[in-house]
Design a protein around this motif. Sequence first.
Motif, PDB file in Angstrom:
ATOM      1  N   GLU A 168       0.828  -1.213   0.000  1.00 38.74           N
ATOM      2  CA  GLU A 168       0.000   0.000   0.000  1.00 38.74           C
ATOM      3  C   GLU A 168       0.863   1.264   0.000  1.00 38.74           C
ATOM      4  O   GLU A 168       0.377   2.343  -0.312  1.00 38.74           O
ATOM      5  CB  GLU A 168      -0.923   0.040   1.234  1.00 38.74           C
ATOM      6  N   LYS A 169       2.139   1.114   0.356  1.00 39.62           N
ATOM      7  CA  LYS A 169       3.058   2.257   0.360  1.00 39.62           C
ATOM      8  C   LYS A 169       3.966   2.250  -0.862  1.00 39.62           C
ATOM      9  O   LYS A 169       4.878   3.051  -0.955  1.00 39.62           O
ATOM     10  CB  LYS A 169       3.883   2.265   1.642  1.00 39.62           C
ATOM     11  N   GLY A 170       3.738   1.327  -1.783  1.00 43.13           N
ATOM     12  CA  GLY A 170       4.433   1.364  -3.045  1.00 43.13           C
ATOM     13  C   GLY A 170       5.512   0.322  -3.265  1.00 43.13           C
ATOM     14  O   GLY A 170       5.937   0.116  -4.394  1.00 43.13           O
ATOM     15  N   PHE A 171       5.981  -0.326  -2.215  1.00 47.04           N
ATOM     16  CA  PHE A 171       7.044  -1.320  -2.381  1.00 47.04           C
ATOM     17  C   PHE A 171       6.720  -2.587  -1.614  1.00 47.04           C
ATOM     18  O   PHE A 171       6.125  -2.539  -0.546  1.00 47.04           O
ATOM     19  CB  PHE A 171       8.392  -0.794  -1.868  1.00 47.04           C
ATOM     20  N   THR A 172       7.135  -3.709  -2.172  1.00 49.58           N
ATOM     21  CA  THR A 172       6.971  -4.968  -1.470  1.00 49.58           C
ATOM     22  C   THR A 172       8.316  -5.519  -0.991  1.00 49.58           C
ATOM     23  O   THR A 172       8.352  -6.454  -0.216  1.00 49.58           O
ATOM     24  CB  THR A 172       6.288  -6.018  -2.369  1.00 49.58           C
ATOM     25  N   SER A 173       9.415  -4.926  -1.486  1.00 50.63           N
ATOM     26  CA  SER A 173      10.738  -5.366  -1.045  1.00 50.63           C
ATOM     27  C   SER A 173      11.731  -4.224  -1.213  1.00 50.63           C
ATOM     28  O   SER A 173      11.490  -3.275  -1.971  1.00 50.63           O
ATOM     29  CB  SER A 173      11.216  -6.580  -1.858  1.00 50.63           C
ATOM     30  N   VAL A 174      12.829  -4.339  -0.514  1.00 50.76           N
ATOM     31  CA  VAL A 174      13.887  -3.341  -0.629  1.00 50.76           C
ATOM     32  C   VAL A 174      14.411  -3.301  -2.059  1.00 50.76           C
ATOM     33  O   VAL A 174      14.645  -2.227  -2.621  1.00 50.76           O
ATOM     34  CB  VAL A 174      15.023  -3.630   0.375  1.00 50.76           C
ATOM     35  N   MET A 175      14.596  -4.466  -2.662  1.00 51.22           N
ATOM     36  CA  MET A 175      15.129  -4.493  -4.031  1.00 51.22           C
ATOM     37  C   MET A 175      14.170  -3.834  -5.025  1.00 51.22           C
ATOM     38  O   MET A 175      14.626  -3.230  -5.989  1.00 51.22           O
ATOM     39  CB  MET A 175      15.477  -5.918  -4.457  1.00 51.22           C
ATOM     40  N   ASP A 176      12.852  -3.894  -4.792  1.00 49.75           N
ATOM     41  CA  ASP A 176      11.918  -3.143  -5.635  1.00 49.75           C
ATOM     42  C   ASP A 176      12.257  -1.658  -5.572  1.00 49.75           C
ATOM     43  O   ASP A 176      12.282  -0.968  -6.590  1.00 49.75           O
ATOM     44  CB  ASP A 176      10.467  -3.331  -5.183  1.00 49.75           C
ATOM     45  N   GLY A 177      12.509  -1.180  -4.370  1.00 51.19           N
ATOM     46  CA  GLY A 177      12.863   0.225  -4.186  1.00 51.19           C
ATOM     47  C   GLY A 177      14.191   0.575  -4.824  1.00 51.19           C
ATOM     48  O   GLY A 177      14.335   1.629  -5.452  1.00 51.19           O
ATOM     49  N   VAL A 178      15.179  -0.308  -4.685  1.00 51.39           N
ATOM     50  CA  VAL A 178      16.490  -0.070  -5.280  1.00 51.39           C
ATOM     51  C   VAL A 178      16.373  -0.012  -6.799  1.00 51.39           C
ATOM     52  O   VAL A 178      16.934   0.890  -7.443  1.00 51.39           O
ATOM     53  CB  VAL A 178      17.498  -1.154  -4.839  1.00 51.39           C
ATOM     54  N   LYS A 179      15.634  -0.937  -7.384  1.00 54.43           N
ATOM     55  CA  LYS A 179      15.462  -0.952  -8.842  1.00 54.43           C
ATOM     56  C   LYS A 179      14.745   0.308  -9.320  1.00 54.43           C
ATOM     57  O   LYS A 179      15.107   0.899 -10.344  1.00 54.43           O
ATOM     58  CB  LYS A 179      14.701  -2.202  -9.276  1.00 54.43           C
ATOM     59  N   THR A 180      13.736   0.741  -8.572  1.00 58.09           N
ATOM     60  CA  THR A 180      13.022   1.968  -8.923  1.00 58.09           C
ATOM     61  C   THR A 180      13.959   3.168  -8.853  1.00 58.09           C
ATOM     62  O   THR A 180      13.972   4.013  -9.753  1.00 58.09           O
ATOM     63  CB  THR A 180      11.804   2.166  -8.002  1.00 58.09           C
ATOM     64  N   MET A 181      14.754   3.233  -7.792  1.00 53.93           N
ATOM     65  CA  MET A 181      15.703   4.339  -7.640  1.00 53.93           C
ATOM     66  C   MET A 181      16.667   4.377  -8.818  1.00 53.93           C
ATOM     67  O   MET A 181      16.900   5.444  -9.399  1.00 53.93           O
ATOM     68  CB  MET A 181      16.483   4.197  -6.333  1.00 53.93           C
ATOM     69  N   LEU A 182      17.228   3.225  -9.190  1.00 55.11           N
ATOM     70  CA  LEU A 182      18.174   3.195 -10.307  1.00 55.11           C
ATOM     71  C   LEU A 182      17.510   3.615 -11.614  1.00 55.11           C
ATOM     72  O   LEU A 182      18.120   4.321 -12.422  1.00 55.11           O
ATOM     73  CB  LEU A 182      18.814   1.809 -10.434  1.00 55.11           C
ATOM     74  N   ARG A 183      16.256   3.204 -11.820  1.00 54.36           N
ATOM     75  CA  ARG A 183      15.534   3.620 -13.026  1.00 54.36           C
ATOM     76  C   ARG A 183      15.326   5.129 -13.029  1.00 54.36           C
ATOM     77  O   ARG A 183      15.447   5.791 -14.056  1.00 54.36           O
ATOM     78  CB  ARG A 183      14.191   2.905 -13.148  1.00 54.36           C
ATOM     79  N   LEU A 184      15.002   5.684 -11.869  1.00 52.34           N
ATOM     80  CA  LEU A 184      14.722   7.129 -11.779  1.00 52.34           C
ATOM     81  C   LEU A 184      15.964   7.976 -12.038  1.00 52.34           C
ATOM     82  O   LEU A 184      15.862   9.058 -12.631  1.00 52.34           O
ATOM     83  CB  LEU A 184      14.134   7.478 -10.408  1.00 52.34           C
ATOM     84  N   ILE A 185      17.109   7.505 -11.563  1.00 47.19           N
ATOM     85  CA  ILE A 185      18.306   8.332 -11.729  1.00 47.19           C
ATOM     86  C   ILE A 185      19.100   7.983 -12.982  1.00 47.19           C
ATOM     87  O   ILE A 185      20.032   8.702 -13.354  1.00 47.19           O
ATOM     88  CB  ILE A 185      19.235   8.262 -10.493  1.00 47.19           C
ATOM     89  N   ALA A 186      18.736   6.895 -13.652  1.00 47.58           N
ATOM     90  CA  ALA A 186      19.475   6.475 -14.853  1.00 47.58           C
ATOM     91  C   ALA A 186      19.244   7.454 -16.000  1.00 47.58           C
ATOM     92  O   ALA A 186      18.150   7.967 -16.177  1.00 47.58           O
ATOM     93  CB  ALA A 186      19.043   5.082 -15.284  1.00 47.58           C
ATOM     94  N   ASN A 187      20.312   7.669 -16.747  1.00 55.82           N
ATOM     95  CA  ASN A 187      20.204   8.471 -17.963  1.00 55.82           C
ATOM     96  C   ASN A 187      19.757   7.553 -19.094  1.00 55.82           C
ATOM     97  O   ASN A 187      20.454   6.612 -19.444  1.00 55.82           O
ATOM     98  CB  ASN A 187      21.578   9.071 -18.329  1.00 55.82           C
ATOM     99  N   ASP A 188      18.608   7.808 -19.647  1.00 55.83           N
ATOM    100  CA  ASP A 188      18.122   6.977 -20.758  1.00 55.83           C
ATOM    101  C   ASP A 188      18.333   7.653 -22.074  1.00 55.83           C
ATOM    102  O   ASP A 188      18.368   8.773 -22.264  1.00 55.83           O
ATOM    103  CB  ASP A 188      16.630   6.661 -20.571  1.00 55.83           C
TER     104      ASP A 188
END
Length: 188
Positions: A168-188
């Motif tokens: 309900e807060k957006g993540f089910t695991s720490v690695m979900d959050g880590v992957k999201t963070m990397l996607r957000l800061i990655a230069n595409d």
Amino acid sequence: MGTGERLTDAAALLLDEGGEAAVTLRAVALAVGVSHNAPYRHFADRSALLAGVAERDLRVFTRLFESISASDQPAIGKLAAALAEFVAYGEAHPARYRLLFSDPDIASRGGSLEEAAMETFAELAKLVGQAQAEGNLPSIPTLQLTGLIYATVHGLLDFQAGGRMKSEKGFTSVMDGVKTMLRLIAND
């Protein structure tokens, strides 16, 4: 393996099994099978023993990050692998993780423990720098970006350890959050 290393290993196991309160010099001596005074030949007190555990684990991280850095995978993959190792450690060893990254007494010790912590951070910064050099991460000061990544991972692990990580807060695991963070800061 010398007695000091055996005492450090025993303290780490006691931390894993019963948290920081389980680590006494007497309990560590008993676990190793030495006299109750033997730990004092290697550590001035309980705090020094815990610092020994923290320093040992930080040095393991440094070697692990060096190994990942030397691998053949792309830089962003190396960074993701290092962060996954960090998360796995925090999840498998929550008491040791808190000792390394949340204990103010440990943070203020200085000396070889601080050197070990800075070496670990520097190796992570190298991985971030490699990803920046390949164009995968933004071109901002590497140490600043590393600090942000470090803090985010720590926050996610703390979120999970406190029982506050819910879908309900957006993540089910720490690695979900880590992957999201990397996607957000990655230069595409």
